[in-house]
Design an enzyme around this catalytic site. Sequence first.
Site, short mmCIF file in Angstrom:
data_model
loop_
_atom_site.label_atom_id
_atom_site.label_comp_id
_atom_site.label_asym_id
_atom_site.label_seq_id
_atom_site.Cartn_x
_atom_site.Cartn_y
_atom_site.Cartn_z
N LYS A 93 16.00 -25.30 7.49
CA LYS A 93 17.29 -25.37 8.21
C LYS A 93 18.00 -26.68 7.86
CE LYS A 93 15.48 -22.72 12.17
NZ LYS A 93 16.21 -21.48 12.33
N GLU A 101 14.24 -19.40 23.36
CA GLU A 101 14.75 -18.14 22.80
C GLU A 101 15.12 -17.18 23.91
OE1 GLU A 101 12.71 -16.85 18.96
OE2 GLU A 101 11.09 -17.68 20.14
N ASP A 134 2.39 -20.08 17.88
CA ASP A 134 3.54 -19.47 17.20
C ASP A 134 4.65 -20.49 16.93
OD1 ASP A 134 4.93 -17.11 16.24
OD2 ASP A 134 6.21 -17.25 18.02
N LYS A 163 9.96 -17.77 25.28
CA LYS A 163 10.73 -16.56 25.03
C LYS A 163 11.36 -16.08 26.33
CE LYS A 163 8.47 -15.10 20.88
NZ LYS A 163 9.48 -15.38 19.87
N LYS A 208 19.41 -19.28 23.82
CA LYS A 208 18.74 -19.63 22.57
C LYS A 208 19.23 -21.02 22.19
CE LYS A 208 18.00 -18.22 17.76
NZ LYS A 208 16.54 -18.29 17.64
N HIS A 242 6.61 -25.26 13.88
CA HIS A 242 8.02 -25.68 13.95
C HIS A 242 8.23 -26.93 14.81
CE1 HIS A 242 8.27 -21.80 12.22
NE2 HIS A 242 8.40 -21.09 13.32
N HIS A 266 9.65 -22.17 8.15
CA HIS A 266 11.07 -21.94 7.88
C HIS A 266 11.98 -22.93 8.60
CE1 HIS A 266 11.25 -19.63 11.67
NE2 HIS A 266 12.56 -19.77 11.60
N LYS A 274 3.35 -18.24 7.52
CA LYS A 274 2.63 -18.48 8.75
C LYS A 274 2.16 -17.16 9.34
CE LYS A 274 4.74 -19.23 12.69
NZ LYS A 274 5.43 -18.38 13.67
N ARG A 315 0.80 -1.22 0.00
CA ARG A 315 0.00 0.00 0.00
C ARG A 315 0.84 1.27 0.00
NH1 ARG A 315 -3.84 -2.81 4.27
NH2 ARG A 315 -1.78 -3.37 4.97
#
Length: 494
Positions: A188, A222, A241, A346, A351, A246, A184, A154, A57
């Site tokens: 990997k 994470e 999420d 999170k 990580k 995943h 994704h 996603k 846009r």
Amino acid sequence: MDYNPFREGLGHSHRSGPVTVVIFGVTGDLTRRKLLPALFALYRKGVSRLKVVGFARRDWGSDGLRQRADEILHATPDATDEQRAAFLQQLEYVQSSFDQAEGYRTLSELLQSGGDRLYYLSTPPQNYETIITQLGQAGLNNSSSGTVRIVVEKPFGRDLDSARALNRLLAQFFGEEQIYRIDHYLGKETVQNIMLLRFGNGIFEPLWNHRYVDHVQITVAERLGVEGRGNYYNASGALRDMVQNHMFQLLSLTTMEPPIDLNADSIRDEKVKILRSIRPIAFGDLDTYSCRGQYDSGYYDGEPVPGYLQEEGVAPDSQTETFVALKLFLDNWRWSGVPFYLRSGKRLRRKVSEIAISFRSPPLELYSNRHPSMTRNTLIIRIQPEEGITLTVNTKIPGHTTDMRPVNVDFAYGSAFGETTLEAYERLLFDALVGDSTLYTRRDEIEASWQFITRLLEGWQRSETQPQLYEPGSSGPQCARDLMAADGRRWRKL
Ligand code: BG6
């Protein structure tokens, strides 16, 4: 052999016309962080017929898009100024809101030169329906001069009903072979290697079942919080999420039966069977089989950090989970009775994404009474970081002693192959361009995973239990430790 898209097909000149990637939502974060760098990498590796059309846009124009792309790609290691300048010339921009037929007519004119097309939906998901319908109505869903495919980012739905509705809508205009639902994690290297490790080596498969495996832990932890994505995240939470997509991909690749061959559908046939075999969690068992947490305010690496409820875009009384732990069983022949513990969160200590397969103890405890430090053999597949594989083995400490301790047998990608692993998005985009859907999720996979997740979400909604707070930089809430302790087990250290 080195990965070379040119040799693999896309650079071949027997196909005429450009290969055009149309990014809906080109002004967004994903384009900046992942899509443009990946497309530039493909271009440099030989996909020279690549064209990129941004559709959004904002009032950018092609020059505006090129200028922003220039800034993003400036720091690309090993790329020359000439390569970047040439790539920027491949970019075009269509300014339009997603519901304006006029924008799609402009797009259609840009695509007049024919060739293959890939539409990439990278907008907020509430725009998907409009874009898919407009593409269909403008007749852009098929072309006589090349292939037409569509990649859907996603989140693919937010429960079983919405995922089914999106699948039905896509099927109205596109054949299943044209639809690429992205996850994704499948891009990997370390995730792709799970199948190779299992089915390309003779020594693992005989042990890979309920007779020899005690339990499996899958962790995706994470350090970051929601980082400005509060609006999106608050309507999602860790289960939607991370787990629905995943983590369920990691679970199914780890546990699936060997496929009859390496065709996309043969592999996906096996994965979907796993998703269908996950035992639903009954309402009365929620607290035994699931745990939810929310990160509190506190200190992370010595710096003060806000709690989840203070993040922008998050309602102050939000019940959305930023941490989830589950205990799952697969009701199938191979895995009967083996618990699978999954956790993701999170703002945790480290990580790390890994799959740890813990094998049973030897049948006769010759040593373990005398050597409490002995551990179960565990095979750890390190998805990231420090990508690699480790097997823990109990070993005698050298010298006049009978003492033992576990040591690691280690393989690290970095030292074996050098540090260059292919970016997930580069691999996935390339696969979509050449029409290989192996690393994409099929319609029935998506629906099977939502079936389990939706039931759990409904249970949580009805339940009185709320997410437990956990300290930033910790390994998650108390309920996660309790879930394991109830089985006499512990999570691996983060
Ligand atoms: C995304 C999630 O799909 O995956 C993010 O939406 C998460 O919340 C990310 O941070 C993690 O990906 P990776 O590749 O960093 O493990």
